[in-house]
Design a protein around this motif. Structure first.
Motif, PDB file in Angstrom:
ATOM      1  N   ARG A 146       0.842  -1.202   0.000  1.00 56.15           N
ATOM      2  CA  ARG A 146       0.000   0.000   0.000  1.00 56.15           C
ATOM      3  C   ARG A 146       0.879   1.255   0.000  1.00 56.15           C
ATOM      4  O   ARG A 146       0.555   2.253  -0.640  1.00 56.15           O
ATOM      5  N   GLN A 147       2.032   1.142   0.690  1.00 58.25           N
ATOM      6  CA  GLN A 147       2.993   2.251   0.675  1.00 58.25           C
ATOM      7  C   GLN A 147       3.548   2.448  -0.737  1.00 58.25           C
ATOM      8  O   GLN A 147       3.672   3.577  -1.230  1.00 58.25           O
ATOM      9  N   MET A 148       3.860   1.331  -1.395  1.00 56.88           N
ATOM     10  CA  MET A 148       4.384   1.402  -2.771  1.00 56.88           C
ATOM     11  C   MET A 148       3.352   2.084  -3.685  1.00 56.88           C
ATOM     12  O   MET A 148       3.683   2.971  -4.469  1.00 56.88           O
ATOM     13  N   LYS A 149       2.108   1.668  -3.558  1.00 54.55           N
ATOM     14  CA  LYS A 149       1.024   2.256  -4.370  1.00 54.55           C
ATOM     15  C   LYS A 149       0.957   3.778  -4.181  1.00 54.55           C
ATOM     16  O   LYS A 149       0.896   4.541  -5.138  1.00 54.55           O
ATOM     17  N   GLU A 150       1.005   4.207  -2.908  1.00 56.24           N
ATOM     18  CA  GLU A 150       0.886   5.637  -2.616  1.00 56.24           C
ATOM     19  C   GLU A 150       2.117   6.407  -3.110  1.00 56.24           C
ATOM     20  O   GLU A 150       2.002   7.512  -3.623  1.00 56.24           O
ATOM     21  N   MET A 151       3.295   5.794  -2.979  1.00 55.97           N
ATOM     22  CA  MET A 151       4.521   6.477  -3.438  1.00 55.97           C
ATOM     23  C   MET A 151       4.512   6.645  -4.955  1.00 55.97           C
ATOM     24  O   MET A 151       4.901   7.698  -5.477  1.00 55.97           O
ATOM     25  N   ILE A 152       4.051   5.623  -5.667  1.00 52.44           N
ATOM     26  CA  ILE A 152       3.991   5.734  -7.134  1.00 52.44           C
ATOM     27  C   ILE A 152       2.975   6.808  -7.507  1.00 52.44           C
ATOM     28  O   ILE A 152       3.237   7.683  -8.337  1.00 52.44           O
ATOM     29  N   ASN A 153       1.833   6.765  -6.834  1.00 47.09           N
ATOM     30  CA  ASN A 153       0.779   7.750  -7.099  1.00 47.09           C
ATOM     31  C   ASN A 153       1.248   9.181  -6.795  1.00 47.09           C
ATOM     32  O   ASN A 153       0.919  10.127  -7.517  1.00 47.09           O
ATOM     33  N   GLU A 211      -1.531  -3.643 -11.737  1.00 44.60           N
ATOM     34  CA  GLU A 211      -2.503  -2.556 -11.940  1.00 44.60           C
ATOM     35  C   GLU A 211      -2.803  -1.847 -10.611  1.00 44.60           C
ATOM     36  O   GLU A 211      -3.051  -0.638 -10.587  1.00 44.60           O
ATOM     37  N   TYR A 212      -2.734  -2.588  -9.502  1.00 47.64           N
ATOM     38  CA  TYR A 212      -3.015  -2.009  -8.182  1.00 47.64           C
ATOM     39  C   TYR A 212      -1.959  -0.970  -7.814  1.00 47.64           C
ATOM     40  O   TYR A 212      -2.283   0.158  -7.449  1.00 47.64           O
ATOM     41  N   VAL A 213      -0.687  -1.356  -7.909  1.00 45.70           N
ATOM     42  CA  VAL A 213       0.354  -0.424  -7.434  1.00 45.70           C
ATOM     43  C   VAL A 213       0.581   0.735  -8.407  1.00 45.70           C
ATOM     44  O   VAL A 213       0.899   1.844  -7.986  1.00 45.70           O
ATOM     45  N   THR A 214       0.404   0.482  -9.704  1.00 44.90           N
ATOM     46  CA  THR A 214       0.670   1.575 -10.662  1.00 44.90           C
ATOM     47  C   THR A 214      -0.564   2.446 -10.879  1.00 44.90           C
ATOM     48  O   THR A 214      -0.441   3.587 -11.348  1.00 44.90           O
ATOM     49  N   GLY A 215      -1.756   1.902 -10.605  1.00 43.94           N
ATOM     50  CA  GLY A 215      -2.992   2.652 -10.885  1.00 43.94           C
ATOM     51  C   GLY A 215      -3.253   2.772 -12.376  1.00 43.94           C
ATOM     52  O   GLY A 215      -4.075   3.583 -12.807  1.00 43.94           O
ATOM     53  N   MET A 216      -2.547   1.965 -13.180  1.00 48.95           N
ATOM     54  CA  MET A 216      -2.712   2.038 -14.644  1.00 48.95           C
ATOM     55  C   MET A 216      -3.266   0.713 -15.158  1.00 48.95           C
ATOM     56  O   MET A 216      -3.088  -0.327 -14.517  1.00 48.95           O
ATOM     57  N   GLU A 217      -3.893   0.769 -16.348  1.00 47.03           N
ATOM     58  CA  GLU A 217      -4.430  -0.457 -16.935  1.00 47.03           C
ATOM     59  C   GLU A 217      -3.522  -0.961 -18.053  1.00 47.03           C
ATOM     60  O   GLU A 217      -3.140  -0.193 -18.948  1.00 47.03           O
ATOM     61  N   VAL A 218      -3.201  -2.248 -18.005  1.00 45.04           N
ATOM     62  CA  VAL A 218      -2.406  -2.870 -19.071  1.00 45.04           C
ATOM     63  C   VAL A 218      -3.227  -2.825 -20.362  1.00 45.04           C
ATOM     64  O   VAL A 218      -4.420  -3.110 -20.367  1.00 45.04           O
ATOM     65  N   GLN A 219      -2.570  -2.462 -21.464  1.00 37.86           N
ATOM     66  CA  GLN A 219      -3.278  -2.344 -22.749  1.00 37.86           C
ATOM     67  C   GLN A 219      -3.119  -3.576 -23.632  1.00 37.86           C
ATOM     68  O   GLN A 219      -4.043  -3.971 -24.316  1.00 37.86           O
ATOM     69  N   GLU A 220      -1.907  -4.179 -23.614  1.00 37.23           N
ATOM     70  CA  GLU A 220      -1.626  -5.292 -24.527  1.00 37.23           C
ATOM     71  C   GLU A 220      -0.696  -6.293 -23.865  1.00 37.23           C
ATOM     72  O   GLU A 220       0.117  -5.915 -23.009  1.00 37.23           O
ATOM     73  N   ASP A 303       6.056   6.763  10.952  1.00 39.34           N
ATOM     74  CA  ASP A 303       5.363   7.989  10.526  1.00 39.34           C
ATOM     75  C   ASP A 303       5.698   8.388   9.098  1.00 39.34           C
ATOM     76  O   ASP A 303       4.951   9.122   8.471  1.00 39.34           O
ATOM     77  N   TYR A 304       6.881   7.929   8.597  1.00 39.88           N
ATOM     78  CA  TYR A 304       7.219   8.317   7.216  1.00 39.88           C
ATOM     79  C   TYR A 304       6.335   7.616   6.189  1.00 39.88           C
ATOM     80  O   TYR A 304       6.369   7.946   5.008  1.00 39.88           O
ATOM     81  N   ASN A 305       5.555   6.607   6.600  1.00 41.54           N
ATOM     82  CA  ASN A 305       4.646   5.929   5.668  1.00 41.54           C
ATOM     83  C   ASN A 305       3.360   6.723   5.492  1.00 41.54           C
ATOM     84  O   ASN A 305       2.999   7.579   6.304  1.00 41.54           O
ATOM     85  N   SER A 306       2.636   6.403   4.413  1.00 41.95           N
ATOM     86  CA  SER A 306       1.369   7.080   4.128  1.00 41.95           C
ATOM     87  C   SER A 306       0.301   6.651   5.139  1.00 41.95           C
ATOM     88  O   SER A 306       0.432   5.609   5.785  1.00 41.95           O
ATOM     89  N   ASP A 307      -0.765   7.440   5.227  1.00 41.46           N
ATOM     90  CA  ASP A 307      -1.853   7.088   6.151  1.00 41.46           C
ATOM     91  C   ASP A 307      -2.461   5.738   5.782  1.00 41.46           C
ATOM     92  O   ASP A 307      -2.815   4.949   6.651  1.00 41.46           O
ATOM     93  N   PHE A 308      -2.571   5.467   4.471  1.00 38.06           N
ATOM     94  CA  PHE A 308      -3.160   4.194   4.028  1.00 38.06           C
ATOM     95  C   PHE A 308      -2.286   3.025   4.494  1.00 38.06           C
ATOM     96  O   PHE A 308      -2.778   2.008   4.990  1.00 38.06           O
ATOM     97  N   SER A 309      -0.979   3.182   4.356  1.00 40.23           N
ATOM     98  CA  SER A 309      -0.077   2.133   4.824  1.00 40.23           C
ATOM     99  C   SER A 309      -0.184   1.986   6.345  1.00 40.23           C
ATOM    100  O   SER A 309      -0.207   0.867   6.870  1.00 40.23           O
ATOM    101  N   GLU A 343     -11.893   5.060   3.432  1.00 42.11           N
ATOM    102  CA  GLU A 343     -11.262   6.350   3.115  1.00 42.11           C
ATOM    103  C   GLU A 343     -10.366   6.297   1.892  1.00 42.11           C
ATOM    104  O   GLU A 343     -10.157   7.304   1.229  1.00 42.11           O
ATOM    105  N   PHE A 344      -9.748   5.139   1.625  1.00 41.64           N
ATOM    106  CA  PHE A 344      -8.672   5.091   0.627  1.00 41.64           C
ATOM    107  C   PHE A 344      -9.060   4.234  -0.574  1.00 41.64           C
ATOM    108  O   PHE A 344      -9.805   3.258  -0.433  1.00 41.64           O
ATOM    109  N   THR A 345      -8.511   4.610  -1.748  1.00 40.38           N
ATOM    110  CA  THR A 345      -8.679   3.769  -2.929  1.00 40.38           C
ATOM    111  C   THR A 345      -7.839   2.518  -2.727  1.00 40.38           C
ATOM    112  O   THR A 345      -6.659   2.610  -2.397  1.00 40.38           O
ATOM    113  N   GLY A 346      -8.469   1.355  -2.894  1.00 38.29           N
ATOM    114  CA  GLY A 346      -7.689   0.114  -2.805  1.00 38.29           C
ATOM    115  C   GLY A 346      -7.739  -0.553  -1.448  1.00 38.29           C
ATOM    116  O   GLY A 346      -6.888  -1.372  -1.137  1.00 38.29           O
TER     117      GLY A 346
END
Ligand SMILES: NC(=O)c1ccc[n+]([C@@H]2O[C@H](COP(=O)([O-])OP(=O)(O)OC[C@H]3O[C@@H](n4cnc5c(N)ncnc54)[C@H](O)[C@@H]3O)[C@@H](O)[C@H]2O)c1
Length: 380
Positions: A146-153, A211-220, A303-309, A343-346
């Motif tokens: 979840r931390q990885m997801k938020e950092m990428i976002n 797709e979860y961590v990047t928030g992007m959809e694979v196309q091909e 504390d350095y992690n996101s609230d979601f993490s 509260e959070f996406t994901g």
């Protein structure tokens, strides 16, 4: 005081792999009470197991159809609210369909169904209801994922340019070379498992994670699968090239014949400014790589992690949490959704994630059968 959510369980008996993970996970945040269900197709085994785990026999049923009929006769204040489906894959769809049609929320194991068509059917029913549907891509519940997801976002590693997900297991190696063992393994039988073994079972975790961590959809994608024997119709290994676009590419490597591997799931995402790397067998460490700087290792609960993490860990730093906790975070996400507290996406993988997982499996097999061609991940 909050009322506990009344939970039913289908599958996940004493002989199962994943049952105990769900039972413990559902209890971890004090939000659910297991009411009953069908743990085994054999009624005497079912009752025996229910007694073993201290459940009252009154709400243990012969099959899911009897369960739904009987539960609907109960007052709404007593009736199961959410039902977890933990059976072999081919039962997910008929069970989920009947549950949704009768207004039960669902927590369903992956892969969500055995075909994309079935997944689309569930989507249609779900859209006409006001229910919660989660698909347990368990690893998305880890705090460092979840931390990885938020950092990428948040752009910490810059625009993503390379992705590499590896999910290697070795447990099918001794089975694939023994035709008797092979015939007794439901994951290698298309009528129980669906059209794919390895990609359906673990490749789909990697795809969802990507797709979860990047928030992007694979196309091909372009896939090369391995069936090892001509008389085996289920893949046990595969390499899948991924394109988000012409400029953002990578690979999903999945294998169940990676001899000696246990549950070696690695997620590596590289951007213009840095990379993030995580391994399931050491889930409390997230490596942050940058050019010209020493490696940073992030850990849960700080504390350095996101609230979601931070909401995804229960203990102070240095007290390792693992797969039970990760699954518990998904159960907690469902509970928070039902109670209007999400509260959070994901916070939990959705029906749409399950549907995209089925699209991925079908397209990976299609690409291989076409002679390893590029295939678009569109819905037609
Ligand atoms: N999220 C994860 O990380 C993860 C891990 C393992 C398995 N899974 C998924 O969980 C599901 C179950 O896998 P498993 O490895 O636990 O399988 P398993 O074969 O170990 O257990 C299946 C259970 O389902 C029960 N069952 C079978 N038919 C039934 C029926 N008609 N009604 C009620 N119960 C029935 C069996 O008695 C058994 O207890 C699969 O879909 C699998 O893909 C997910």
């Amino acid at each position: 005081m909050k009322n506990k959510i009344r939970l039913g369980i289908l599958g996940g008996g004493g002989d199962s792999l994943i049952g105990i993970v769900h039972r413990i996970a559902s209890s971890m945040h004090d939000s659910y009470e297991i009411i009953g269900g069908v743990f085994n197709p054999d009624f005497s085994e079912n009752i025996k197991f229910a007694k073993e785990i201290g459940l009252n026999e009154d709400r243990i049923y012969q099959d899911y159809e009897e369960m739904i009929e009987a539960e609907l006769k109960l007052d709404e204040s007593k009736r199961m609210e959410v039902v977890s489906i933990l059976t072999p894959n081919f039962l997910h769809y008929p069970m989920a369909k009947k549950l949704l049609e009768n207004n039960f929320s669902v927590i369903c194991e992956k892969p969500m169904t055995t075909t994309f068509e079935e997944a689309q059917d569930l989507e249609q029913i779900y859209k006409s209801k006001n229910l919660t549907f989660a698909v347990t891509y368990t690893y998305t519940g880890y705090p460092m994922i979840r931390q990885m997801k938020e950092m990428i976002n948040d752009g910490v590693i810059g625009e993503v340019q390379r992705v590499d997900l590896q999910y290697y297991q070795g447990w099918i190696n001794p089975i694939i070379h023994d035709s008797v063992k092979r015939s007794k393994t439901w994951r290698l039988q298309p009528d129980k498992s669906g059209i794919s073994c390895c990609i359906g079972d673990i490749g789909t975790h990697a795809f969802d994670m990507l797709e979860y961590v990047t928030g992007m959809e694979v196309q091909e994608l372009l896939s090369d699968l391995n069936y090892v024997y001509d008389d085996n119709s289920m893949d046990v290994d595969g390499t899948i090239l991924i394109r988000f676009s012409d400029k953002i590419k990578g690979v999903i490597r999945a294998s169940q014949i990676a001899t000696g591997e246990e549950n070696c799931f690695t997620v590596a995402i590289y951007g213009r400014k840095g990379g993030l790397k995580w391994q399931q067998e050491n889930p409390n460490y997230l490596n942050h790589l940058s050019e010209g700087e020493p490696l940073k290792v992030l850990k849960p609960g700080h504390d350095y992690n996101s609230d979601f993490s931070k909401i995804s860990t229960k203990l102070p730093p240095g007290h390792p949490e693992g797969m039970f906790d990760s699954m518990a975070n998904i159960y907690n996400g469902v509970a928070r959704e039902i109670r209007g507290e999400k509260e959070f996406t994901g916070e939990y993988p959705t029906l749409n994630d399950g549907l995209r997982g089925m699209l991925f499996i079908e397209k990976a097999v299609e690409s291989h059968n076409n002679g390893n061609t590029w295939v678009k991940l569109n819905r037609d």
